[in-house]
Scaffold this motif. Structure first.
Motif, PDB file in Angstrom:
ATOM      1  N   VAL A 170       6.009  30.301 -12.699  1.00 37.44           N
ATOM      2  CA  VAL A 170       5.136  29.486 -13.559  1.00 37.44           C
ATOM      3  C   VAL A 170       3.810  29.215 -12.854  1.00 37.44           C
ATOM      4  CG1 VAL A 170       4.841  27.204 -14.606  1.00 37.44           C
ATOM      5  CG2 VAL A 170       7.011  28.424 -14.856  1.00 37.44           C
ATOM      6  N   GLN A 171       3.878  28.855 -11.575  1.00 37.31           N
ATOM      7  CA  GLN A 171       2.650  28.581 -10.822  1.00 37.31           C
ATOM      8  C   GLN A 171       1.806  29.843 -10.652  1.00 37.31           C
ATOM      9  OE1 GLN A 171       3.057  25.793  -7.334  1.00 37.31           O
ATOM     10  NE2 GLN A 171       5.251  25.959  -7.812  1.00 37.31           N
ATOM     11  N   MET A 200       6.804  27.347  -2.058  1.00 39.31           N
ATOM     12  CA  MET A 200       6.456  28.550  -2.816  1.00 39.31           C
ATOM     13  C   MET A 200       6.277  29.743  -1.874  1.00 39.31           C
ATOM     14  SD  MET A 200       3.213  28.955  -5.356  1.00 39.31           S
ATOM     15  CE  MET A 200       2.892  30.473  -6.254  1.00 39.31           C
ATOM     16  N   SER A 215      11.512  32.653  -8.081  1.00 41.08           N
ATOM     17  CA  SER A 215      12.167  31.555  -8.794  1.00 41.08           C
ATOM     18  C   SER A 215      11.307  31.116  -9.976  1.00 41.08           C
ATOM     19  CB  SER A 215      12.408  30.379  -7.845  1.00 41.08           C
ATOM     20  OG  SER A 215      11.166  29.859  -7.379  1.00 41.08           O
ATOM     21  N   TYR A 216      11.934  30.388 -10.906  1.00 40.33           N
ATOM     22  CA  TYR A 216      11.238  30.028 -12.144  1.00 40.33           C
ATOM     23  C   TYR A 216       9.961  29.238 -11.880  1.00 40.33           C
ATOM     24  CZ  TYR A 216      10.296  27.898 -16.679  1.00 40.33           C
ATOM     25  OH  TYR A 216       9.679  27.479 -17.827  1.00 40.33           O
ATOM     26  N   ASP A 217      10.037  28.215 -11.013  1.00 40.29           N
ATOM     27  CA  ASP A 217       8.851  27.385 -10.774  1.00 40.29           C
ATOM     28  C   ASP A 217       7.751  28.171 -10.069  1.00 40.29           C
ATOM     29  OD1 ASP A 217      10.515  27.534  -8.570  1.00 40.29           O
ATOM     30  OD2 ASP A 217       9.834  25.628  -7.725  1.00 40.29           O
ATOM     31  N   THR A 218       8.144  29.097  -9.174  1.00 42.27           N
ATOM     32  CA  THR A 218       7.139  29.942  -8.516  1.00 42.27           C
ATOM     33  C   THR A 218       6.446  30.847  -9.522  1.00 42.27           C
ATOM     34  OG1 THR A 218       8.369  29.940  -6.426  1.00 42.27           O
ATOM     35  CG2 THR A 218       6.766  31.702  -6.743  1.00 42.27           C
TER      36      THR A 218
END
Length: 525
Positions: free
Chosen positions: A145-146, A167, A140-143
């Motif tokens: 990014v991290q 995550m 996913s996008y937020d994963t």
């Protein structure tokens, strides 16, 4: 000055439609000219590519880039390409073209790898083997990014990323779904490969205290895959439901008893029915297939019906384990050479006969060197068999001698695999073959050196195939039948068949027995 030698082409528009074409000026200088000649003569529309049989790779079809690769009496195949202006029938039909003599000959059963992508296949069917390097999917996008920030920090100062539960769940879910795309029951080393690939792509996920930095991820993936199988089993997924206690016989109603899992690289072990099809519908198709098999020149319809009923047939074979006689009655087409090739491709996603012959030829030089170094009584047996290998003999005879030498080198008895008889011994052969679990029989005219009159296969004492072209092709067919009929390898030939699978065919070759490991190491020295 003498004119150019004319060339005759046998153009096969389908299994049942063959046309003779004369090229008075010989083979064209360019591939484009050859394409134009075939298009004009056969009235073809749309785009297509041409392949030819490359002798260096066991007559496997290879894309033609220069007509200099062609010679008289070779075979080429025309594969239609998608084209908006092409007629639908032309975009779905492969055209075989043969450079031949005056007499037409039939095309071999070798088919494109795209056979398994039939429109009648289930959408859940697997189309490839486990990859050499596992591709980690995007999250996913937020994963993502991290992970990007974590990888940058790890590269700068070695700081590992602290993974929060959300995550971690995202990573495990996406990776497990991709694992299932290749295997429902991955082994421990598969999980290790995946977790190592994960750490290689995202080093910030490496775990302190672990010997390889990813032991914890390996264990989490195993747990997640177990949960995924439970969910899919509840949805009625056939390859998982077949091991449910509800579907097992009373005597086998134990979790660890009679587990039906793929063990030899079967990608589609127990596939789902095609979309919109039911067991009753497919049984009606099977009844139609029984009638079609009795008709002449009916290869195209048989291929279509066999592809459509693959799931029904596979579930029957794996779950009920019928005898060979029953299968001959219910599925007679599965004992045809062309359909053995097609069934093996559907099960493993790997072409059978082309890869077997190409793999044997690929290892032949090194294998011959390894075999020649063998001493003692085994070496003496091998020397008597491999004499033709040192002479300029026919390719099929060289392959036969190499296979026989390989069986002896592995410490097994050639007579368990290949049983040779003279015509005068026909009755004796019949009685002996009735007790054979799995073997190739060779019938010769008057002496052991005469060309074979017949080569065939016996499974469980039943003759299932004959009129085969060579011993090497027969070995490929016998190996293919172990997959098509879901048979175990013969105990007395377990190392020979393991070599066929893991060295010659390169299927599930990461784990080998000690004996085959030693042979593989010598072949790669």
């Amino acid at each position: 000055m003498a004119g150019k030698k004319s060339v005759k082409l046998l153009v096969c528009l389908s299994q049942d439609d063959k046309r003779k074409l004369l090229l008075p000026n010989g083979i064209p200088k360019s591939v484009e000219e050859l394409v134009d000649d075939v298009r004009r003569a056969c009235g073809l529309r749309g785009n297509f590519r041409i392949q030819y049989q490359d002798k260096d790779f066991g007559d496997t079809f290879v894309n033609l880039t220069s007509t200099g690769d062609l010679e008289d009496l070779c075979t080429i195949k025309v594969i239609p390409l998608p084209d908006e202006d092409a007629a639908p029938a032309q975009t779905q039909t492969a055209v075989n073209v043969s450079l031949s003599s005056d007499e037409a000959f039939s095309i071999s059963g070798e088919t494109d790898d795209t056979l398994i992508l039939s429109s009648s296949s289930s959408s859940s069917s697997r189309t490839e083997q486990w990859p050499k390097e596992f591709p980690i999917p995007s999250f996913s996008y937020d994963t993502e990014v991290q992970l990007e920030r974590g990888n940058a920090a790890f590269k700068a100062n070695g700081t590992r990323l602290t993974v929060n539960p959300r995550m971690k769940s995202d990573i495990l879910e996406k990776v497990s779904d991709l694992i299932y795309k290749y295997k429902a029951y991955p082994k421990s080393y598969h999980f290790c490969e995946v977790s190592e690939a994960l750490i290689k792509k995202h080093p910030c996920l490496a775990e302190p205290g672990s010997w390889n930095g990813c032991y914890g991820w390996t264990q989490r993936l195993k747990t997640r895959m177990g949960n995924l199988r439970t969910q899919l089993k509840g949805l009625g997924c056939p390859e998982l439901a077949v091991n449910s206690l509800k579907t097992k016989a009373t005597d086998d109603a134990h979790p660890a008893k009679n587990v039906k899992r793929p063990k030899r690289g079967e990608a589609n072990h127990v596939p789902s029915y095609p979309a919109g099809e039911t067991a009753d519908n497919l049984e009606m198709e099977r009844q139609v297939l029984l009638k079609e098999v009795k008709k002449r020149n009916n290869g195209r319809i048989i291929r279509e019906k066999m592809a459509k009923t693959f799931a029904l047939r596979r579930q029957e074979i794996v779950e009920k384990q019928p005898r060979v006689e029953e299968l001959q009655e219910r599925w007679p087409a599965i004992f045809q050479e062309e359909e053995i090739n097609a069934e093996f491709l559907r099960i493993t996603t790997v072409p059978l006969q082309p890869r077997f012959l190409a793999g044997l030829d690929k290892h032949s030089s090194q294998l011959l060197q390894v075999i020649r170094k063998k001493g003692g009584a085994v070496g003496e047996k091998i020397r008597s068999i491999r004499k033709p290998l040192d002479q300029g003999v026919d390719l099929n005879i060289r392959r036969e001698c190499l296979l026989k030498s390989l069986v002896i080198y592995l410490g097994e008895d050639v007579s368990h695999l290949i049983k040779e008889y003279l015509v005068v011994q026909k009755e004796e052969a019949k009685a002996e073959l009735e007790n054979a679990a799995m073997a190739i029989f060779v019938l010769r005219d008057d002496d052991a050196l005469s060309p074979p009159m017949d080569i065939g296969l016996v499974v469980d004492g039943v003759e299932v195939l004959n009129d085969l072209s060579s011993i090497a092709s027969s070995c490929a067919m016998l190996f293919g039948l172990t997959y098509a009929l879901n048979l175990s390898y013969p105990v007395e030939l377990k190392y020979t068949f393991e070599t066929f699978q893991k060295i010659i065919m390169d299927i599930e070759s990461r784990q080998m027995s000690r004996r085959i490991q030693n042979l593989s190491a010598k072949l790669h020295e």
